[in-house]
Each structure stands twice: as structure tokens, then as C-alpha cells.
Design a protein around this motif. Structure first.
Motif, PDB file in Angstrom:
ATOM      1  N   ASP A 175     -44.122  73.244   2.659  1.00 49.05           N
ATOM      2  CA  ASP A 175     -44.002  72.240   1.598  1.00 49.05           C
ATOM      3  C   ASP A 175     -42.643  71.567   1.712  1.00 49.05           C
ATOM      4  O   ASP A 175     -41.721  71.821   0.939  1.00 49.05           O
ATOM      5  CB  ASP A 175     -44.171  72.907   0.226  1.00 49.05           C
ATOM      6  CG  ASP A 175     -44.102  71.890  -0.903  1.00 49.05           C
ATOM      7  OD1 ASP A 175     -44.134  70.672  -0.615  1.00 49.05           O
ATOM      8  OD2 ASP A 175     -44.016  72.319  -2.066  1.00 49.05           O
ATOM      9  N   PHE A 209     -47.293  71.001  -3.298  1.00 49.08           N
ATOM     10  CA  PHE A 209     -48.528  70.827  -2.529  1.00 49.08           C
ATOM     11  C   PHE A 209     -48.180  70.798  -1.048  1.00 49.08           C
ATOM     12  O   PHE A 209     -47.055  70.466  -0.682  1.00 49.08           O
ATOM     13  CB  PHE A 209     -49.216  69.500  -2.896  1.00 49.08           C
ATOM     14  CG  PHE A 209     -49.611  69.407  -4.340  1.00 49.08           C
ATOM     15  CD1 PHE A 209     -50.786  69.994  -4.797  1.00 49.08           C
ATOM     16  CD2 PHE A 209     -48.800  68.732  -5.248  1.00 49.08           C
ATOM     17  CE1 PHE A 209     -51.143  69.919  -6.134  1.00 49.08           C
ATOM     18  CE2 PHE A 209     -49.154  68.658  -6.578  1.00 49.08           C
ATOM     19  CZ  PHE A 209     -50.327  69.248  -7.034  1.00 49.08           C
ATOM     20  N   ILE A 210     -49.155  71.116  -0.232  1.00 49.85           N
ATOM     21  CA  ILE A 210     -48.936  70.989   1.212  1.00 49.85           C
ATOM     22  C   ILE A 210     -49.973  70.025   1.770  1.00 49.85           C
ATOM     23  O   ILE A 210     -51.174  70.293   1.765  1.00 49.85           O
ATOM     24  CB  ILE A 210     -49.034  72.362   1.915  1.00 49.85           C
ATOM     25  CG1 ILE A 210     -47.847  73.240   1.485  1.00 49.85           C
ATOM     26  CG2 ILE A 210     -49.025  72.187   3.438  1.00 49.85           C
ATOM     27  CD1 ILE A 210     -47.907  74.668   1.960  1.00 49.85           C
ATOM     28  N   ASN A 230     -41.401  68.516   1.177  1.00 51.55           N
ATOM     29  CA  ASN A 230     -40.816  67.725   0.084  1.00 51.55           C
ATOM     30  C   ASN A 230     -40.821  68.484  -1.243  1.00 51.55           C
ATOM     31  O   ASN A 230     -40.488  67.926  -2.284  1.00 51.55           O
ATOM     32  CB  ASN A 230     -41.536  66.379  -0.052  1.00 51.55           C
ATOM     33  CG  ASN A 230     -42.985  66.560  -0.484  1.00 51.55           C
ATOM     34  OD1 ASN A 230     -43.462  67.696  -0.649  1.00 51.55           O
ATOM     35  ND2 ASN A 230     -43.687  65.452  -0.670  1.00 51.55           N
ATOM     36  N   ASP A 242     -42.982  69.459  -3.412  1.00 48.89           N
ATOM     37  CA  ASP A 242     -43.684  68.919  -4.579  1.00 48.89           C
ATOM     38  C   ASP A 242     -44.788  69.855  -5.068  1.00 48.89           C
ATOM     39  O   ASP A 242     -45.575  69.496  -5.935  1.00 48.89           O
ATOM     40  CB  ASP A 242     -44.268  67.526  -4.254  1.00 48.89           C
ATOM     41  CG  ASP A 242     -45.381  67.612  -3.209  1.00 48.89           C
ATOM     42  OD1 ASP A 242     -45.531  68.679  -2.565  1.00 48.89           O
ATOM     43  OD2 ASP A 242     -46.099  66.611  -3.037  1.00 48.89           O
ATOM     44  N   GLU A 254     -47.707  67.330   6.292  1.00 51.84           N
ATOM     45  CA  GLU A 254     -46.618  68.312   6.260  1.00 51.84           C
ATOM     46  C   GLU A 254     -46.943  69.485   7.174  1.00 51.84           C
ATOM     47  O   GLU A 254     -46.115  69.910   7.987  1.00 51.84           O
ATOM     48  CB  GLU A 254     -46.399  68.836   4.831  1.00 51.84           C
ATOM     49  CG  GLU A 254     -45.655  67.869   3.925  1.00 51.84           C
ATOM     50  CD  GLU A 254     -45.526  68.391   2.496  1.00 51.84           C
ATOM     51  OE1 GLU A 254     -44.419  68.305   1.935  1.00 51.84           O
ATOM     52  OE2 GLU A 254     -46.538  68.867   1.933  1.00 51.84           O
TER      53      GLU A 254
END
Ligand SMILES: *[C@@H]1O[C@H](CO)[C@@H](O)[C@H](O)[C@H]1NC(C)=O
Ligand SMILES: [Ca+2]
Length: 315
Positions: free
Chosen positions: A117, A123-124, A119, A121, A128
Motif C-alpha cells: 500500500d 487499499f492496494i 500511498n 490509503d 501498486e
């Protein structure tokens, strides 16, 4: 260990397995698994340790002295004895093993999550995952280590899309768990079967024939006679795997083989552990009976050292 390292290890391990042709390779590792070790107590109790503790926790016990191992095992026994009657039943043991398995999967996903993950956030996304896992390959699409990253990536993307229920190419934690541990999820079973078939079906005709089935577990050692277990596997194929007796396994037959619906690993392991440690044969275990058999349940530095000696002898 990231996936690249894991892949390296996997290809090394495969090479290693091929160099020891008489040893059976365990294909049935896709089932909801308790351990990736082969269950052969004559060799070691590694499978039992993984099942009882979860694979990560089992490694910590391998660092402990026998005394420390016994002490920590005693504390665990109190937790397993859910109704606090002083005995551990097969049912309590089964629940514990299922719990250890869930915890292992949860920890495994948590450990990998940060890495993918990017960034942060929560979520993946497929992007990514792809960048982290295959970034090096994408920068240099013709690596000279000979590993087929392109094929791996296509396969990963297909599995990712299957795990990603809402089709936005962004995995929630649950979806990412299904991606990493597909054998735990009903809706991932078809892809598990498909990937297994692709691995074994060398002539790519969509079926696994007897020679492909055997070839996946055993590579011929020159003119040497086939070991007994290979003959048994040949019989198994004809008698049980190839249900409609057309000489090959189709998708359904492969599914019955690797994901049998009538077999519960946790239950089988619980029964096995009780059988092996129930000294007075009353069908349930006291703390004493369990701690007496600590090498079966958890192991320690000493048992691991013993195994290292045995392994050394083999070479
Ligand atoms: C993945 O890498 C590509 C190429 O370096 C870049 O353009 C893209 O933004 C990256 N995606 C993510 C989600 O990091
Ligand atoms: Ca993200």
C-alpha cells in the motif's frame, strides 16, 4: 520476505526438490492449509508445530530452550481448555488449530500490507501491487535470471481480478487476503484449480493425465525402480482421482483432489495430536500429557538441533 525473494526461493526449492527424486513433493498444498511442510512424523514434527502454533509462532519456539518451550506450552494449554475443566478435548484442540490458522493468515496479510500500500490509503490497487512486485522486471523486461516474470504477472493479474469482487482493480484488506490465500475462500476455488491444472498439465490439453500427475510429484531417477509410493499414487489415480475412468483428470476431478470437501485438516490434526499424546487413553488430554509431548506440539531449540543433525546426515 517480499514476493520476489519468495519466488527466488520457490524456484530454488523446486530445483532442490528435483535433485532428490525419491522424495515426494506435496501438491495438495492448496487446500486450506495448516502448514506447507509435508506431514511425516518419522522425519520431523514441523507440520504439527505449524498446525498447532501457526507457522510464524512455530519459528519462535524453535529458538527456545526445552524448559522455556514447556512453560509457554503450559500457558497455551490453559487457553485451549475453553470450559476450564482441566482437560483438553479433541474439539477444543480443533478450535485452537483453526484459530492458529486464522491468526497466521491475518498476520501474514498484515505483514505484507505496508509494503504494497504505497500511498497508504488503506487499499492496494493492482498498479501498486504490480509496481512493487514486478517493478524491476518492468524496468528491464529481459532479465537474465531466466525466470518468466511476464507469465507470473499475467497470472497474478488474473487472480487479483478474481479476488477483487467489485471489479475496481483496488483491493480491500479482505480482497487482498483472498488474493494471497485463495484456498481460504469459496469464490476463489475455481482459480486455485485452474492454476494447479496449468502447473501440472504440461501438454496444455486441459486435462491431467496419469504421467503428468506422477511427473508433478516424482522425476525419474535414471533406470532406478519406482519407489513404492509412486506405485501407490498410480493406483490412487486410477482408483480414486480419475472418477469417470477416461484416463485423465478434468476440472471437477482435480478440484475433488486438491480441495476435497469432505476432509477437515484441523479435525484430522486434532485427532492425530490426541492419539499421539493421550497416555491413559481416556480420549482427552491433561496439561501433563501435552507438556510431556512438547516436542510433538511445539518443539524447541533442542528438537530443531536434532533435526539439523538428521538433515545433515542426508547429504
Ligand atoms: C507504477 O509505476 C508507473 C511507472 O513507473 C507509474 O507511472 C505509476 O504511477 C505507478 N503506479 C503507482 C500506483 O504507484
Ligand atoms: Ca493504496
Amino acid at each position: 520476505m517480499d514476493l520476489r525473494q519468495f519466488l527466488m526461493c520457490l524456484s530454488l526449492c523446486t530445483a532442490f526438490a528435483l535433485s532428490k527424486p525419491t522424495e515426494k513433493k506435496d501438491r495438495v498444498h492448496h487446500e486450506p492449509q495448516l502448514s506447507d511442510k509435508v506431514h511425516d512424523d518419522a522425519q520431523s514434527f514441523d507440520y504439527d508445530h505449524d498446525a498447532f502454533l501457526g507457522a510464524e509462532e512455530a519459528k519462535t519456539f524453535d529458538q527456545l530452550t526445552p524448559e522455556e518451550s514447556k512453560e509457554r506450552l503450559g500457558v497455551i494449554v490453559d487457553k485451549i481448555d475453553a470450559d476450564k475443566d482441566g482437560f483438553v478435548t479433541e474439539g477444543e484442540l480443533k478450535s485452537w488449530i483453526k484459530h492458529a490458522q486464522k491468526k497466521y493468515i491475518y498476520d501474514n496479510v498484515e505483514n505484507q500490507w505496508q509494503e504494497f500500500d504505497m500511498n497508504q490509503d488503506g487499499f492496494i490497487s493492482w498498479d501498486e501491487y504490480r509496481n512493487v512486485t514486478y517493478g524491476t522486471y518492468l524496468d528491464d523486461p529481459d532479465p537474465d535470471d531466466g525466470f518468466n516474470y511476464k507469465q507470473m504477472m499475467v497470472r497474478d493479474e488474473r487472480r487479483f481480478k478474481m479476488a477483487d469482487k467489485d471489479g475496481d482493480l483496488i483491493a480491500t484488506k479482505e480482497e487482498f487476503t483472498a488474493f494471497l490465500h485463495p484456498e481460504e475462500y469459496d469464490y476463489m476455488k475455481d482459480i486455485v484449480v485452474q492454476e494447479t491444472m496449468e502447473d501440472i498439465d504440461k501438454n496444455a490439453d486441459g486435462f491431467i493425465d496419469l504421467e503428468e500427475y506422477i511427473g508433478d510429484m516424482y522425476s525419474h531417477d535414471g533406470n532406478a525402480d519406482e519407489p513404492e509410493w509412486v506405485k501407490t499414487e498410480r493406483e490412487q489415480f486410477v482408483e480414486f482421482r480419475d472418477k469417470n475412468r477416461d484416463g485423465k483428470m478434468d476440472k471437477e476431478e482435480t478440484k475433488d483432489w486438491i480441495l476435497p470437501s469432505d476432509y477437515d485438516h484441523a479435525e484430522a490434526e486434532a485427532r492425530h495430536l490426541v492419539y499421539e499424546s493421550d497416555q491413559n487413553k481416556d480420549g482427552k488430554l491433561t496439561k501433563e500429557e501435552i507438556v510431556d509431548k512438547y516436542d510433538l506440539f511445539v518443539g524447541s531449540q533442542a528438537t530443531d538441533f536434532g533435526e539439523a543433525l538428521v538433515r545433515h546426515d542426508e547429504f
